[in-house]
Every structure is written in structure tokens, then in C-alpha cells.
Design an enzyme around this catalytic site. Structure first.
Site, PDB file in Angstrom:
ATOM      1  N   VAL A   1      10.149  47.649  25.670  1.00 47.94           N
ATOM      2  CA  VAL A   1      10.306  47.512  24.221  1.00 47.94           C
ATOM      3  C   VAL A   1      11.374  48.465  23.701  1.00 47.94           C
ATOM      4  O   VAL A   1      12.265  48.086  22.935  1.00 47.94           O
ATOM      5  CB  VAL A   1       8.969  47.769  23.504  1.00 47.94           C
ATOM      6  CG1 VAL A   1       9.155  47.821  21.988  1.00 47.94           C
ATOM      7  CG2 VAL A   1       7.957  46.689  23.870  1.00 47.94           C
TER       8      VAL A   1
ATOM      9  N   CYS B   1       1.306  42.268  28.145  1.00 43.92           N
ATOM     10  CA  CYS B   1       0.722  42.196  26.793  1.00 43.92           C
ATOM     11  C   CYS B   1      -0.632  41.510  26.734  1.00 43.92           C
ATOM     12  O   CYS B   1      -1.630  42.136  26.358  1.00 43.92           O
ATOM     13  CB  CYS B   1       1.693  41.487  25.852  1.00 43.92           C
ATOM     14  SG  CYS B   1       3.237  42.388  25.584  1.00 43.92           S
TER      15      CYS B   1
ATOM     16  N   LYS C   1       9.216  38.245  23.459  1.00 44.83           N
ATOM     17  CA  LYS C   1       8.794  37.486  24.624  1.00 44.83           C
ATOM     18  C   LYS C   1       9.631  37.935  25.816  1.00 44.83           C
ATOM     19  O   LYS C   1      10.872  37.900  25.745  1.00 44.83           O
ATOM     20  CB  LYS C   1       8.976  35.982  24.410  1.00 44.83           C
ATOM     21  CG  LYS C   1       8.175  35.406  23.257  1.00 44.83           C
ATOM     22  CD  LYS C   1       8.298  33.898  23.195  1.00 44.83           C
ATOM     23  CE  LYS C   1       9.713  33.414  22.917  1.00 44.83           C
ATOM     24  NZ  LYS C   1      10.179  33.738  21.557  1.00 44.83           N
TER      25      LYS C   1
ATOM     26  N   GLY D   1      -2.392  26.156  33.350  1.00 44.16           N
ATOM     27  CA  GLY D   1      -1.791  26.772  34.523  1.00 44.16           C
ATOM     28  C   GLY D   1      -2.772  27.644  35.272  1.00 44.16           C
ATOM     29  O   GLY D   1      -3.996  27.523  35.123  1.00 44.16           O
TER      30      GLY D   1
END
Length: 444
Positions: free
Chosen positions: A11, A266, A157, A259
Site C-alpha cells: 500500500v 486482505c 486491487k 472458484g
């Protein structure tokens, strides 16, 4: 504006580079001296599309600096970003020791008013703890200085973080201070030109917004995986169901892909952290607990399919594995489904031949050298001598493979597809057994 960013991880580095790109002067501070020196040489610690040239360009221009000198960072920036990690504690709650350590550091060296920005994902109430920490250090120093603590959660993302940061769909600012709001508006003005993206609210609401967003997305994934498991039992095809429900604008197509489970830095830890936060205030978060439980079971799905196909006898079997990162366009393997699969295969005596476009070095770092793990140079070479193919990550490189080659190379013409990349109606007439997630066919 002059900005300091503490923590040059995922980040912090992306945010710092993007702020520098629009003209702010950013000093990045990290305790990892090797990482700092590597960044000065243009060696980026993570794979993220577009990040390397962004860092190199702004470092060469002098708008982006890297240092281990915390005092330099504190004295440089009017705005101080805290972007260090908040790893899960033993009980799953967020560990704030690194956040509070930075707060103490800022308070130790600050000589003028500061705006301290919590960029890390932190539990509700963290801004209060940061403020208390800073006030205590200032009092011990015998110094009286104004400061504001702002919550400014990130919504990046992995794999698209640079684009998300440069063109955010919203910028959440948590503050009750008119001065802090004004400075944050000035900081983000270059990203707020086309239409109003800033959403200003109280600090605690901003802190909860971050967790609520990630937990909502995780919930959508677990819901679809629950539906996929039901589809297998009922003989339905979850991919057709996905199209049917996604066409409803109230639902949409985002995050309804079934999936083999979500991973990354996160979703797993944020769901756990919000569960622990709820429990601490006496609330039972039944839905969030279920989201976590469904995901945990889903990560066992591929191994269960493989084990059942080979009648429980995997000793000596060689399994080709395509995809190691938790998602495409990153080398991040934190909580990746591939890790659960590989560790289960090894425990059963199988050998893994794996390929990933970016996560090979990370796999080597995590698992080292072992006889039952072969990291292959191409997706095709991973097939050599293998008994079956398993797909764990939906990289573009895996979406249109040579199925004739797969059939000819594998000892058993079988694909276990954890991301539903292929169409069983095309594969099975070619003599390839296909087991996806919720595709109307179960190996059990």
C-alpha cells in the site's frame, strides 16, 4: 505538498509513487535497510503492473525518496501516512504494534503541527489509540503541538493497484477536523478533478467502511462457492447460473465467480479481524463466520477432487499445477489456494510440478528446495511426466492452452480447473475428463 509515508510495502509504495507522480514531494521511511537500498537501485520488492517505471521515474526526478531515517521523514512531511502492516494476531484480530510504533516515532520527532493518516487497514477505534499514543509522547516530551489523526483507507486491487490509485472511484476521508479535511482535499485534488470523489465522514465510520467493503466482496465469493457446491449435487452448471443472476443489475457480475477460494493479504485477515471486533463488543457475526468457514472448505476442494479421482492413492503421483499466486497479475501468495493444495498433495505423497508467470521466486522463498516440488520454466514443461493438471490461478496465459498437447502429455487426460476457465462441452468430446467448480459433475 510535502508527505511522509511510513511503510514501503504494498500500500505504502503504490500510494507514495502515485502521489509523487502528480507533483507531491514524498519521503518513504522503512526499517528494512535492504529494501530501502534496493528501491534506490530500482529493485521493486513486489510485482505490480506499472509500478516499476512509476517508482524509477519519480525517484530520478527527486520527488520520491527512500530512507531508514525516521526523523528525516517526520520533519519533511506536513502529512504523515502510516502504511505499515497489520497482520493477524493469534486470535485473528489485527495486530496494531507496528501502527502504534510509527505513531510513537512521529510524536518523538515532530516539531510542528502534523496530520497523521491511517492508511493501513485498522480496526474501528484505532485512530483514537493513535491519538492517545501521540498525545502521551508529546506530554512526556513537555511539548504542546496540534495534530489530527485521519482515517483514509485504501481500496486497491492487487494487479490493478496503480490504476486504482491514479483513478480512484472514491476517496474516503474520516475526520471531524476542518483543517485536516482541507489539507486532505488539497492532497487529493489532482485525483478529484472530473467529479467529486471525496467522501468525508467521521473517523470510526471510515474505519468500518474499509472492513465492510472487503467483507461484502468476500461474502459474494463465498455465496457463489456455496451455490457451486450445491450445483454439483443437483447436476446444474454454476457458470450458467452466474450469467443468469449477474444480468440482474441489483446483483451484477463482479465477484460472483466461483472458484477454489479467495486468498491474498486482505480478504482472509479482514474477515477474521471484523469477526473479532464484533465479538469484542458482544455481537455474534454469524454471516461473517460462515463466509470464513465456506472459504476454508473451498480451499480443500481441488485436493478432494484429485484424491477422489485417483481413489485416494496419490503416493508417487506427479501433479502439474498452473498458477501459484492467489490471483493473476501479482506474485503474492498470502493465503493462496495453491498453498493448501500443494501442502495436501505433499502430505499424500504426491510430487508437484508448478508454473506461474510471476510467483516462482515467492514459492521458492516460502518452501525452499524440496524433492517433491519442481518449479518449471513454462506451463508446457510442467506437464511433462505428469499424471494430471490442476489450474489454481486464472492467468491469461492459461486461458487458451493447447488441449491436444495436454491430452498427449498427461498420463491421465484429466484437468481439475479451480477457476472454471474451460468449457466441459468442448473438452470432454476430445477425451479430456474435466472437473471444474460447480459444473454439474462431481468426482466424488
Amino acid at each position: 505538498m510535502k508527505v511522509a509515508v511510513f511503510g514501503i510495502g504494498y500500500v505504502g509504495l503504490v500510494q507514495a509513487a502515485v502521489l509523487a507522480e502528480v507533483g507531491h514531494e514524498v519521503v518513504c521511511v522503512d526499517v528494512n535497510a535492504e529494501r530501502v537500498e534496493n528501491l534506490k537501485k530500482g529493485i521493486i520488492p513486489i510485482y505490480e503492473p506499472g509500478l516499476t517505471p512509476l517508482v524509477e521515474r519519480n525517484y530520478e526526478a527527486g520527488r520520491l525518496q527512500f530512507t531508514t531515517d525516521a526523523e528525516l521523514g517526520v520533519k519533511h512531511g506536513k502529512i504523515q501516512f502510516i502504511a505499515v502492516g497489520t497482520p493477524p494476531d493469534e486470535d485473528g484480530s489485527a495486530d496494531l504494534q507496528y501502527v502504534l510504533a510509527v505513531a510513537k516515532t512521529i510524536a518523538t520527532y515532530m516539531e510542528s503541527p502534523k496530520i497523521i493518516v491511517d492508511k493501513s487497514t485498522v480496526p474501528v477505534g484505532t485512530a483514537d489509540k493513535v491519538a492517545e499514543c501521540i498525545a502521551a509522547v508529546l506530554k512526556a516530551r513537555g511539548v504542546s503541538l496540534d495534530f489530527d489523526v485521519v482515517s483514509n483507507p485504501e481500496f486497491l486491487k492487487e494487479g490493478a493497484a496503480v490504476a486504482d490509485c491514479q483513478r480512484p472511484d472514491r476517496i474516503v476521508i474520516g475526520t471531524d477536523s476542518a483543517i485536516a479535511e482541507s489539507k486532505m482535499r488539497e492532497l487529493y485534488a489532482p485525483f478529484n478533478r472530473n467529479h467529486e470523489k471525496l467522501i468525508v465522514m467521521d473517523v470510526r465510520s471510515a474505519e468500518l467502511t474499509k472492513y465492510a467493503a472487503n467483507c461484502m466482496l468476500a461474502t459474494k465469493i463465498s455465496f457463489m462457492n456455496e451455490m457451486a457446491n450445491l450445483a454439483e449435487k443437483l447436476g446444474a452448471d454454476i457458470e450458467k447460473v452466474r450469467l443468469g443472476i449477474g444480468s440482474d443489475p441489483r446483483i451484477g457480475y463482479h465477484f460472483i465467480y466461483p472458484g477454489c477460494g479467495y486468498g491474498g493479504s486482505c480478504f482472509p485477515k479482514d474477515v477474521q479481524a471484523l469477526v473479532r471486533t464484533a465479538e469484542k463488543v458482544g455481537y455474534t457475526p454469524e454471516l461473517l463466520r460462515s463466509v470464513e468457514a465456506v472459504n476454508g472448505r473451498q480451499k480443500e476442494k481441488l485436493f478432494s477432487h484429485v484424491q477422489s479421482y485417483f481413489n485416494g492413492d496419490l503416493a508417487g503421483k506427479r501433479i502439474a499445477l498452473w498458477g501459484l499466486s492467489f490471483k493473476p497479475n501479482t506474485d503474492d501468495m498470502r493465503d493462496a489456494s495453491s498453498r493448501v493444495l500443494m501442502e495436501n498433495l505433499w502430505a499424500a505423497g504426491a510430487i508437484v510440478q508448478a508454473y506461474d508467470p510471476e510467483a516462482m521466486n515467492e514459492t521458492q522463498r516460502i518452501y525452499g528446495t524440496r524433492a517433491d516440488l519442481n518449479l518449471m520454466g513454462t506451463k508446457e514443461s510442467a506437464l511433462n511426466g505428469a499424471d494430471a493438471l490442476v489450474v489454481c490461478t486464472e492467468w491469461n496465459a492459461f486461458k487458451a492452452p493447447d488441449f491436444d498437447l495436454i491430452k498427449e502429455t498427461l498420463s491421465h487426460a484429466v484437468i481439475f480447473d479451480g477457476r472454471n476457465l474451460y468449457d466441459p462441452a468442448i473438452l470432454e468430446p476430445q477425451g479430456i475428463a474435466y472437473y471444474g467448480i460447480g459444473r454439474g459433475r462431481s468426482v466424488e
